[in-house]
Design a protein around this motif. Sequence first.
Motif, PDB file in Angstrom:
ATOM      1  N   ARG A 133       0.839  -1.201   0.000  1.00 53.03           N
ATOM      2  CA  ARG A 133       0.000   0.000   0.000  1.00 53.03           C
ATOM      3  C   ARG A 133       0.875   1.252   0.000  1.00 53.03           C
ATOM      4  NH1 ARG A 133      -4.228   0.348   4.776  1.00 53.03           N
ATOM      5  NH2 ARG A 133      -5.088  -1.375   3.538  1.00 53.03           N
ATOM      6  N   ASP A 134       0.508   2.211  -0.837  1.00 55.40           N
ATOM      7  CA  ASP A 134       1.121   3.546  -0.833  1.00 55.40           C
ATOM      8  C   ASP A 134       2.622   3.528  -1.136  1.00 55.40           C
ATOM      9  OD1 ASP A 134      -1.352   4.629  -0.174  1.00 55.40           O
ATOM     10  OD2 ASP A 134      -0.971   4.421   1.977  1.00 55.40           O
ATOM     11  N   ASP A 135       3.046   2.644  -2.046  1.00 52.55           N
ATOM     12  CA  ASP A 135       4.416   2.731  -2.562  1.00 52.55           C
ATOM     13  C   ASP A 135       4.391   3.786  -3.671  1.00 52.55           C
ATOM     14  OD1 ASP A 135       6.905   2.458  -3.741  1.00 52.55           O
ATOM     15  OD2 ASP A 135       6.932   0.272  -3.606  1.00 52.55           O
ATOM     16  N   ASP A 136       4.906   4.969  -3.378  1.00 47.74           N
ATOM     17  CA  ASP A 136       4.763   6.089  -4.307  1.00 47.74           C
ATOM     18  C   ASP A 136       5.898   6.197  -5.326  1.00 47.74           C
ATOM     19  OD1 ASP A 136       6.778   6.908  -2.662  1.00 47.74           O
ATOM     20  OD2 ASP A 136       5.768   8.715  -1.914  1.00 47.74           O
ATOM     21  N   GLY A 153       9.634  -1.406  -7.904  1.00 46.19           N
ATOM     22  CA  GLY A 153      11.028  -1.595  -7.532  1.00 46.19           C
ATOM     23  C   GLY A 153      11.097  -2.760  -6.569  1.00 46.19           C
ATOM     24  N   PHE A 154      12.211  -2.917  -5.901  1.00 45.12           N
ATOM     25  CA  PHE A 154      12.325  -4.002  -4.928  1.00 45.12           C
ATOM     26  C   PHE A 154      11.484  -3.707  -3.685  1.00 45.12           C
ATOM     27  CE2 PHE A 154      16.712  -4.437  -6.855  1.00 45.12           C
ATOM     28  CZ  PHE A 154      16.408  -5.580  -7.570  1.00 45.12           C
ATOM     29  N   HIS A 155      10.990  -4.767  -3.096  1.00 46.71           N
ATOM     30  CA  HIS A 155      10.387  -4.730  -1.778  1.00 46.71           C
ATOM     31  C   HIS A 155      11.391  -5.223  -0.745  1.00 46.71           C
ATOM     32  CE1 HIS A 155       8.252  -6.959   1.483  1.00 46.71           C
ATOM     33  NE2 HIS A 155       7.431  -5.930   1.480  1.00 46.71           N
ATOM     34  N   GLY A 195      12.478   2.776  -0.032  1.00 51.11           N
ATOM     35  CA  GLY A 195      11.375   1.971  -0.564  1.00 51.11           C
ATOM     36  C   GLY A 195      11.741   0.510  -0.695  1.00 51.11           C
ATOM     37  N   ALA A 196      13.010   0.249  -0.992  1.00 54.58           N
ATOM     38  CA  ALA A 196      13.540  -1.122  -1.050  1.00 54.58           C
ATOM     39  C   ALA A 196      14.343  -1.351   0.231  1.00 54.58           C
ATOM     40  CB  ALA A 196      14.416  -1.294  -2.287  1.00 54.58           C
ATOM     41  N   HIS A 197      13.651  -1.332   1.361  1.00 56.94           N
ATOM     42  CA  HIS A 197      14.353  -1.186   2.640  1.00 56.94           C
ATOM     43  C   HIS A 197      14.139  -2.351   3.595  1.00 56.94           C
ATOM     44  CE1 HIS A 197      10.391   0.897   2.956  1.00 56.94           C
ATOM     45  NE2 HIS A 197      10.314   0.177   4.059  1.00 56.94           N
TER      46      HIS A 197
END
Length: 310
Positions: A133-136, A153-155, A195-197
């Motif tokens: 949710r809400d990956d901008d 991108g990566f999760h 974001g890829a954290h």
Amino acid sequence: MLNQIKGLHHVTSMAEDARTNNRFFTNALGLRRVKKTVNFDAPDVYHLYYGDETGSPGSIMTYFPFPKMAQGRPGTGEVGTTVFSVPEGSLGFWSDRLTKLGVSGLKADESFGQKRLHFPGPDGDGFALVEVRDDDRKPWTHGGIGEDHAIRGFHSVAMRLRDEGATSELLKFMGYEVQEERDGVKRLMMPNGNGAHLVDLETMPNTSRALPGAGSVHHVAFAVDNREKQLEVRKALMDTGYQVTPVIDRDYFWAIYFRTPGGILFEVATNEPGFDRDEDTAHLGEALKLPQQHAHLRQLIEQHLQPLEA
């Protein structure tokens, strides 16, 4: 504890066939090929980069396609699953799309409360899509997949280890924090990451060590803003007892490497200078770009490399 690292930068794996690899990532997954170059140490082998429009850190999947390479054997001491972020409600689209494209072995489950779809790559690579949710982060949508479904991108990456203790301590030293632990999996998170954290540590005490080959992850890279931050990380790691390489110029980022206690190769890569240093953003990944030390071999290399488009 370090505070320079922002999350993942890229994941680099190995493949057996360059054309198949290129088709899978650009057609099936709809990613952009942002760079077509060669392995610095083996210029007769491609190094292919896939990601979002600009190849943002945290979106970049890269490959060394070694012709006729034997398939790797999964096990401990490796990244077992590379996980991409997609919007909530999109896994049905992806399941239908991958099935129609002949991808078998799809498996749906949940992880830490998020819906997930596992699928193999062309060489048996371990991948998953997870609804976030809400990956901008802005996706690449020119690969035929709309914004409502496209990969952001990566999760995360999931590392398989016989004992996660020392690797967990290393990641915490690098700035990660333990978020949660469920079903033998420890999840670590980079606060205020890119974001890829996320990194998951899977403990498998009775599993044999992995054997590298096609479908195996070669290394996982973590992102820092610039060379100054990278040197700070390098000094801190060496002061802690890690054997870290000198800084290596990879044309699109600077890199340092070290081996983790669990046997996985880590890289710390800079966000600078980026993939547009030698190509206009509108034409990323179109021309074959060669490292300076191999430029004089261009004619020979071009004759040897397999064309990516049939």
